[in-house]
Design an enzyme around this catalytic site. Sequence first.
Site, PDB file in Angstrom:
ATOM      1  N   TYR A 167      80.420  52.212  56.940  1.00  0.00           N
ATOM      2  CA  TYR A 167      79.071  53.236  57.023  1.00  0.00           C
ATOM      3  C   TYR A 167      77.839  52.733  56.213  1.00  0.00           C
ATOM      4  CZ  TYR A 167      77.148  58.012  57.194  1.00  0.00           C
ATOM      5  OH  TYR A 167      76.417  58.968  57.578  1.00  0.00           O
ATOM      6  N   LYS A 223      75.093  54.656  63.417  1.00  0.00           N
ATOM      7  CA  LYS A 223      75.034  53.188  63.452  1.00  0.00           C
ATOM      8  C   LYS A 223      73.761  52.859  64.444  1.00  0.00           C
ATOM      9  CE  LYS A 223      77.546  51.470  60.694  1.00  0.00           C
ATOM     10  NZ  LYS A 223      76.697  52.001  59.574  1.00  0.00           N
ATOM     11  N   TYR A 264      80.791  65.536  57.437  1.00  0.00           N
ATOM     12  CA  TYR A 264      81.638  65.623  59.130  1.00  0.00           C
ATOM     13  C   TYR A 264      82.934  66.217  59.036  1.00  0.00           C
ATOM     14  CZ  TYR A 264      78.506  61.276  59.369  1.00  0.00           C
ATOM     15  OH  TYR A 264      77.292  60.325  59.397  1.00  0.00           O
ATOM     16  N   HIS A 315      71.695  58.666  49.362  1.00  0.00           N
ATOM     17  CA  HIS A 315      72.852  59.185  49.382  1.00  0.00           C
ATOM     18  C   HIS A 315      74.045  58.430  48.650  1.00  0.00           C
ATOM     19  CE1 HIS A 315      72.144  62.979  51.962  1.00  0.00           C
ATOM     20  NE2 HIS A 315      71.168  62.900  51.347  1.00  0.00           N
ATOM     21  N   PRO A 358      77.101  58.448  68.080  1.00  0.00           N
ATOM     22  CA  PRO A 358      76.235  58.622  66.784  1.00  0.00           C
ATOM     23  C   PRO A 358      77.189  58.978  65.568  1.00  0.00           C
ATOM     24  CG  PRO A 358      75.980  60.722  68.048  1.00  0.00           C
ATOM     25  CD  PRO A 358      76.968  59.687  69.072  1.00  0.00           C
TER      26      PRO A 358
HETATM   27  C1  PHB Z   1      71.470  62.866  62.123  1.00  0.00           C
HETATM   28  O1  PHB Z   1      70.961  63.416  60.838  1.00  0.00           O
HETATM   29  O2  PHB Z   1      70.699  63.346  63.097  1.00  0.00           O
HETATM   30  C2  PHB Z   1      72.588  62.358  61.992  1.00  0.00           C
HETATM   31  C3  PHB Z   1      73.320  61.981  60.838  1.00  0.00           C
HETATM   32  C4  PHB Z   1      74.335  61.170  60.662  1.00  0.00           C
HETATM   33  C5  PHB Z   1      75.115  60.739  61.995  1.00  0.00           C
HETATM   34  C6  PHB Z   1      74.416  61.487  63.296  1.00  0.00           C
HETATM   35  C7  PHB Z   1      73.192  61.857  63.234  1.00  0.00           C
HETATM   36  O3  PHB Z   1      76.088  60.165  61.953  1.00  0.00           O
END
Ligand code: PHB
Length: 386
Positions: A381, A293, A197, A72, A289
């Site tokens: 990130y 990280k 997000y 990505h 989450p």
């Molecule tokens: C997930 O795919 O479960 C996931 C991806 C990104 C995040 C948190 C969880 O920031």
Amino acid sequence: MRTNVVIIGAGPAGLMLGRLLELAGVDAAILERKSPDYVLGRIRAGVLEQGTIDLMDRAEASTRLHAEGLIHHGIDLSFDGDRQRIDFSALIGRHVMVYGQTEVTRDLMNARKAPTIYEAEDVEPHDFDGKSPYVTYKQGGTTHRIDCDYIAGCDGFHGVSRQSVPQTALTLYERTYPFGWLGILVDKPPVADELVYAHHERGFALCSQRSPTRSRYYVQVPVDENVEAWSDTRFWDELRLRLNPETAENLQTGPSIEKSIAPLRSFVAEPLRFGRLFLAGDAAHIVPPTGAKGLNLAMSDVATLADALIEATIEKSSAGVDAYSAKVLQRIWKAERFSWWMTSLLHTFPETGAFGRRIQRAEFDYLCGSQTAQQSLAENYTGLPS
Ligand code: PHB
Ligand code: APR
């Protein structure tokens, strides 16, 4: 029985540490409370930094990851329906890989040559203050003892290792949040090529993915929410409301194959070394989450710990083990800061009111207009150097 290192916990941290030691010729026993199926049944995040990919290469466990992992080059942020892509590759020439933590765990389990001791009950570390530590555990009603030089506590937030340290020797830093993430897994293609997000006045939402045919979605819910209150239909309706209209329209819904709520927490224990006992991964720290990280931080801890234990065992030098705690805590706090910042930007905090929302909007607008701010997000990130 005697070995160089006893590792408590066979999550990704314990398995990676075991594998790095094994490849360097350092003996390690791994004790895990649960069964392999139970460990592989846990659904966790799935974004790997380049440092984690490099470590999987070093562990000789990366064939499937390179075949199936999805590169990505950026993420999408959405704020009350307005969108901003953060283009990691253009901004800083780095990227991440989407590959489930469960798959990382499975690959590390398969790579390990020595057996792992599963379903070990009442694991207890002893005498790590002195020169001759040992670990006891029960299996089938019999108590066993393993003598060792070092003990690695890779047993997660609720594990026994941190709890075995005199509480006066520990300083704990903690922040809890008044919400959790309700997540579902579904066998439908992801709504977008990249992760989305989203901040909305109804709460945060995240569109993630595991593969071209499997998606993972989350919505922010109150911390005391009951998962039973969320039918699949209710989940999809709520998610659509929080996304920008174009993304909502593309959403492919279906029956959930997993649904659970995880609370959000920021937590760090200091220090991370007590004589011959070391803490690593979730045993040492928790991040919310939002910044993806958790796994990456656990991996960078054990990379440093493996080098330190190899140096101590083979070269008989204590420089690495002496430096371990201070070294990894530097990186841990930077990841804590970033995870807290992403969480603060994107969630709704009822207690901060209208002023708080205006500040969040200003932060989003600043990000949209500033390449420097976007670079800062991108470098955090995709992973700061260790
Ligand atoms: C997930 O795919 O479960 C996931 C991806 C990104 C995040 C948190 C969880 O920031
Ligand atoms: N004895 C033996 N094993 C234990 C004990 C115990 N007393 N307590 C816990 N364990 C095991 C758990 O069953 C689990 O398999 O330790 C393991 C810890 O694994 P994780 O919780 O996955 O922690 P870690 O390996 O540090 O991985 C960090 O997991 O929670 C995510 O966000 C986090 O992605 C990050 C990653």
